[in-house]
Design an enzyme around this catalytic site. Structure first.
Site, PDB file in Angstrom:
ATOM      1  N   SER A  94      34.966 -39.562  67.700  1.00 32.89           N
ATOM      2  CA  SER A  94      35.744 -38.564  66.952  1.00 32.89           C
ATOM      3  C   SER A  94      36.741 -39.270  66.020  1.00 32.89           C
ATOM      4  O   SER A  94      36.320 -39.984  65.123  1.00 32.89           O
ATOM      5  CB  SER A  94      36.426 -37.609  67.929  1.00 32.89           C
ATOM      6  OG  SER A  94      36.843 -36.436  67.267  1.00 32.89           O
ATOM      7  N   ASP A 192      27.489 -29.812  70.293  1.00 32.77           N
ATOM      8  CA  ASP A 192      28.761 -29.795  69.565  1.00 32.77           C
ATOM      9  C   ASP A 192      28.634 -28.862  68.366  1.00 32.77           C
ATOM     10  O   ASP A 192      27.558 -28.348  68.057  1.00 32.77           O
ATOM     11  CB  ASP A 192      29.094 -31.220  69.113  1.00 32.77           C
ATOM     12  CG  ASP A 192      30.579 -31.452  68.888  1.00 32.77           C
ATOM     13  OD1 ASP A 192      31.355 -30.484  68.989  1.00 32.77           O
ATOM     14  OD2 ASP A 192      30.960 -32.610  68.629  1.00 32.77           O
ATOM     15  N   HIS A 222      31.193 -32.660  72.582  1.00 33.18           N
ATOM     16  CA  HIS A 222      31.992 -33.517  71.720  1.00 33.18           C
ATOM     17  C   HIS A 222      32.319 -34.875  72.359  1.00 33.18           C
ATOM     18  O   HIS A 222      32.127 -35.921  71.739  1.00 33.18           O
ATOM     19  CB  HIS A 222      33.286 -32.796  71.325  1.00 33.18           C
ATOM     20  CG  HIS A 222      34.032 -33.474  70.223  1.00 33.18           C
ATOM     21  ND1 HIS A 222      33.534 -33.571  68.936  1.00 33.18           N
ATOM     22  CD2 HIS A 222      35.217 -34.117  70.210  1.00 33.18           C
ATOM     23  CE1 HIS A 222      34.389 -34.224  68.177  1.00 33.18           C
ATOM     24  NE2 HIS A 222      35.422 -34.579  68.941  1.00 33.18           N
TER      25      HIS A 222
END
Length: 246
Positions: A94, A192, A222
């Protein structure tokens, strides 16, 4: 009230090849511990920095900026260099994946792995992430709902300038994807948001790397390093690292 033990960076020493592990926004190094231990077992040295403000209250988190977090990444890279590791790869999740792309643009790397990377995020969405984090953290502290509501109302008055900078950092990094020439593996979870599938394809098409691959994991959300497909993710990252020309 419960006292929460702050997370820390970790340094798992293995072989001569080193991997810098970069965690996600509003999370901490626990994102990367299982992967780090797995890679150490396969003779890789792993270091995971903790970005400033992460693992602390949301109020403290917002006092730091992406420039502070990026400096923590640079310090982690330099720590490995100072410890004598000349060959370094970066693996990021991320926000950590955004930093991994930025590192590939600016630093000497043997390879880069990104997971769950957004190519665009509005500051308002990032603010909601902070509020969600704040509520969870305050519940862990043992605060009651009235107190939590009051504190989050106050939190909503804080400046989100750091989150606007975060949005700008993502955009600037994406704009310079063609600068990346290191081998790259781009991973995302099929469960996700579709944004991450779209982002993975844009990254794949935009980087200048000759050696590149993109892969989806059918049961992953995620936080890919902690989810149902984590063992497959770990194995694929190891295989990618093993194939690099260190």
């Amino acid at each position: 009230m419960m006292k929460i033990v702050p997370p820390k960076p970790f340094f798992y020493k293995g072989g001569e090849q080193a991997v810098l592990l970069l965690h996600s926004f509003t999370s901490n190094t626990i994102d990367m511990k299982k992967l780090g231990k797995y890679l150490q077992q396969h003779n890789y040295t792993c270091y995971a920095p903790l970005y400033r403000g992460h693992g602390l209250t949301a109020e403290k988190l917002l006092t730091f900026r992406p420039t502070d977090w990026w400096q923590d990444v640079l310090d982690g890279y330099q720590l490995l260099k100072d410890e004598g590791y000349g060959k370094i790869a970066v693996v990021g999740l991320s926000l950590g994946g955004v930093f991994a792309l930025k590192a590939a643009q600016e630093l000497e790397l043997s390879g880069v792995v990104t997971m769950s990377v957004p190519i665009h995020r509005e500051a308002s969405f990032l603010q909601k992430r902070v509020f969600h984090y704040a509520k969870s953290f305050k519940q862990l502290e043992g605060k009651n709902e009235d107190q939590i509501h009051h504190e989050i109302t106050q939190l909503q008055q804080m400046s989100i300038h750091s989150l606007v900078e975060f949005q700008q950092l993502i955009q600037k990094t994406v704009d310079q994807l063609a600068r990346i020439t290191s081998p790259i593996s781009i991973l995302y979870g099929a469960l996700d948001e579709t944004l991450y599938k779209d982002s993975a394809e844009v990254i794949y098409q935009s980087v200048g790397s000759q050696q590149k691959k993109v892969k989806a994991y059918p049961n992953a959300k995620h936080l890919m390093t902690l989810g149902t497909d984590k063992d497959d993710v770990n194995k694929d990252i190891l295989a990618f690292l093993n194939d690099l020309h260190w």
